[in-house]
Write an enzyme that holds these catalytic residues in place. Sequence first.
Site, PDB file in Angstrom:
ATOM      1  N   LYS A   1       0.818  -1.209   0.000  1.00  0.00           N
ATOM      2  CA  LYS A   1       0.000   0.000   0.000  1.00  0.00           C
ATOM      3  C   LYS A   1       0.853   1.261   0.000  1.00  0.00           C
ATOM      4  O   LYS A   1       0.544   2.242  -0.680  1.00  0.00           O
ATOM      5  CB  LYS A   1      -0.939  -0.018   1.206  1.00  0.00           C
ATOM      6  CG  LYS A   1      -2.062  -1.041   1.111  1.00  0.00           C
ATOM      7  CD  LYS A   1      -3.002  -0.905   2.295  1.00  0.00           C
ATOM      8  CE  LYS A   1      -4.242  -1.781   2.118  1.00  0.00           C
ATOM      9  NZ  LYS A   1      -3.925  -3.195   2.142  1.00  0.00           N
TER      10      LYS A   1
ATOM     11  N   GLU B   1      -3.132   6.631   8.250  1.00  0.00           N
ATOM     12  CA  GLU B   1      -3.924   7.603   7.495  1.00  0.00           C
ATOM     13  C   GLU B   1      -4.960   8.274   8.394  1.00  0.00           C
ATOM     14  O   GLU B   1      -5.406   7.697   9.392  1.00  0.00           O
ATOM     15  CB  GLU B   1      -4.665   6.911   6.341  1.00  0.00           C
ATOM     16  CG  GLU B   1      -3.754   6.423   5.238  1.00  0.00           C
ATOM     17  CD  GLU B   1      -4.518   5.787   4.097  1.00  0.00           C
ATOM     18  OE1 GLU B   1      -3.925   5.665   3.019  1.00  0.00           O
ATOM     19  OE2 GLU B   1      -5.699   5.417   4.286  1.00  0.00           O
TER      20      GLU B   1
ATOM     21  N   HIS C   1     -14.481  -4.123   8.951  1.00  0.00           N
ATOM     22  CA  HIS C   1     -13.744  -3.752   7.736  1.00  0.00           C
ATOM     23  C   HIS C   1     -13.845  -4.802   6.642  1.00  0.00           C
ATOM     24  O   HIS C   1     -13.060  -4.783   5.699  1.00  0.00           O
ATOM     25  CB  HIS C   1     -12.270  -3.461   8.045  1.00  0.00           C
ATOM     26  CG  HIS C   1     -12.062  -2.346   9.014  1.00  0.00           C
ATOM     27  ND1 HIS C   1     -12.400  -1.044   8.731  1.00  0.00           N
ATOM     28  CD2 HIS C   1     -11.564  -2.344  10.278  1.00  0.00           C
ATOM     29  CE1 HIS C   1     -12.103  -0.275   9.767  1.00  0.00           C
ATOM     30  NE2 HIS C   1     -11.612  -1.049  10.717  1.00  0.00           N
TER      31      HIS C   1
ATOM     32  N   ARG D   1      -6.529  -8.325  -9.067  1.00  0.00           N
ATOM     33  CA  ARG D   1      -7.175  -9.615  -9.293  1.00  0.00           C
ATOM     34  C   ARG D   1      -8.653  -9.384  -9.513  1.00  0.00           C
ATOM     35  O   ARG D   1      -9.137  -8.249  -9.437  1.00  0.00           O
ATOM     36  CB  ARG D   1      -6.988 -10.511  -8.063  1.00  0.00           C
ATOM     37  CG  ARG D   1      -7.435  -9.827  -6.759  1.00  0.00           C
ATOM     38  CD  ARG D   1      -7.387 -10.745  -5.576  1.00  0.00           C
ATOM     39  NE  ARG D   1      -7.499 -10.047  -4.322  1.00  0.00           N
ATOM     40  CZ  ARG D   1      -8.622  -9.577  -3.781  1.00  0.00           C
ATOM     41  NH1 ARG D   1      -9.749  -9.714  -4.443  1.00  0.00           N
ATOM     42  NH2 ARG D   1      -8.630  -8.980  -2.608  1.00  0.00           N
TER      43      ARG D   1
END
Length: 688
Positions: free
Chosen positions: A116, A200, A235, A297
Amino acid sequence: MFSKILIANRGEIACRVAATCRRLGIRTVAVYSEADAQAAHVAACDEAVCIGPAEAAQSYLRGDRILQAARDTGAQAIHPGYGFLSENAGFARQCAEAGVVFIGPPPEAMQAMGLKAESKRLMQAAAVPLVPGYHGAAQDDALLKAEAQRIGFPVLIKASAGGGGKGMREVHDAEVFDAALASCRREARSSFGNDAVLIERLVRNPRHIEIQVFADQQGHALWLFERDCSMQRRHQKVIEEAPAPGLPDSLRRDMGAAAVAAARAVGYVGAGTVEFIVECSEAGVPQTFYFMEMNTRLQVEHPVTELITGLDLVAWQLQVAAGQPLPLGQDEVRCTGHAIEARLYAEHPEAGFLPSTGPLRRLALPPHVAFGPAQAHGIRVDSGVREGDTITPFYDPMIAKLIAWGETREQARHRLRQALEVTRIAGLQTNVQFLHRLLGDPAFAEGVVDTGLIARQQEVLLAPPSMPLALACAAAIGALLEGERAQQTDDPWSARDGFSNGVLPPRPLRFDSPWGPLDCTLWPSWAGQPLRLQTPGAARPQPFACAARLKRVDRATQAFSLVLTLGTERAQMDGVLMGERTFQVFSDGEQATLQWLGADLGSADAGSAGGRLTAPMPGKIIALHVQPGDTVQAGDPLLVLEAMKMEHTLVAPAAGQVSELLHAVGDQVSEGVELLRIEVLKIEDLQA
């Protein structure tokens, strides 16, 4: 085009890929672990190769064994599905070196987007909007905490190599940052073999919207509209839909352009998904979007895109991997109607969505099409299990995906709720009732969605079944009576009608249930009197009649359908009888499990001592927070259990003193095993 491919996955995605290959005349090879020898995906393919034991690390994650299977069977290409090796750049390189086509993006693109932090640096260079945060390579704990304080709480810690909600923690103040970071790192190491994280700013009123992209080897790239994946617990997505409700066309076009720019920035080829976090106003109107990550994917939720576009994305993957150009240009892509997908999991929503394992004693899914367009029927089902299969602790606990298409969002939502109402799953806990309620939530019905909706509405979504309690009891008793009648023989002593010396006494029946212990009394019919039943809360017994139909599923299981009359109320109920004592009752999307407590089972409170802590699922103990002699309060964390690559913190059931630890860190435990003991403090001890 390929003549034979190997599918390096299991479950519903392996079945899904096999279906498209069958339609295109491509032969398929399944790989399977020892636990999956009789699995549906093995039967769906033309050939099958065993690649190792049940543990994924010794089977589905063994690239060398999978490549050997491809060589041995003459497969020209490998489709990795999703999960396992689907985003493993090293495996993609091994395929190329072995002369086998990897049906996915180039290894360089996977590597660029796989971490990431690295992907966000690339996106920044490509002018794709990013959430303010820290994406650096330095991973010192003190530095990460300082960066979190600079960004400003609340923040989100995310595993750099993560996905699927694993390795992600919300942190609302500095005091809990260290513990959250440690937990996030452990989960990231376990799931991805990499404990690097990024920090973040936590976006307010967020929606999770992703764009499906496709690119070919000739340099063409396009986007196939968006999917809203905001309905999440822990999540992890549970409901996805396309197109996203209430998304302004201008924002949709900007997101599509940004997604294509992201794909081009890494030289992408094949199917991919660019995920964005969308910040909304207090009224729920989408305003700004930020890049989150790119999944290199096919996604679990790809069917909703297929249903609104009429395209087969797996067929596109095969064509692109074979060197063919994209079948359509951007201007030729059309969106028709609306599609919503619900993920059916073996899990216990009322217990924190803990995974559930066990046999699927009953699996009856609604009328549907399999893998193809659902416009004619309205409902499509993608599943990789069958009735009688077992959900094990080794793999993801998904049972099926139910996908509804409609000309409008409301029609699709209504069809999906109806599909859930006729779904019958027994033998383990599922989220069917939870999904039915979520689809009926007023905010969801209006399309006012965000990632916090489930948490805000959990009191309603996770409440006990709303079916009439009296009818639930009547259904269980009706099935019990039918089961007993089926066991009677010509021998009068086999009768279970309560007859003794000419006396017909009332029969007390106690059940354990989601509502707690339920006491009923059944008066047998005799001397012209009808059968009567008194249920909890009823002032007096009421006439009771039951017309039943039982259908044997296996040695221990019977499905039943009942027409009940209780007093003046008449209803049709159906369910599943497991053994002689356990009844699962279904009604209008709601379900309840009742257990008849016979004399040998004791009361509903038997074995529920407050000082015992048992494993709610199979798993491995990865952390202990207490030692013998420690004093704890109810709700204090005791240990961390890892199951299905997720961490679950178990807390003290009561205030007391830890008297004994029965297992150590690293131990693998089964569901129901006692983990530790607490000497419960008495009231006078607490007051002292």
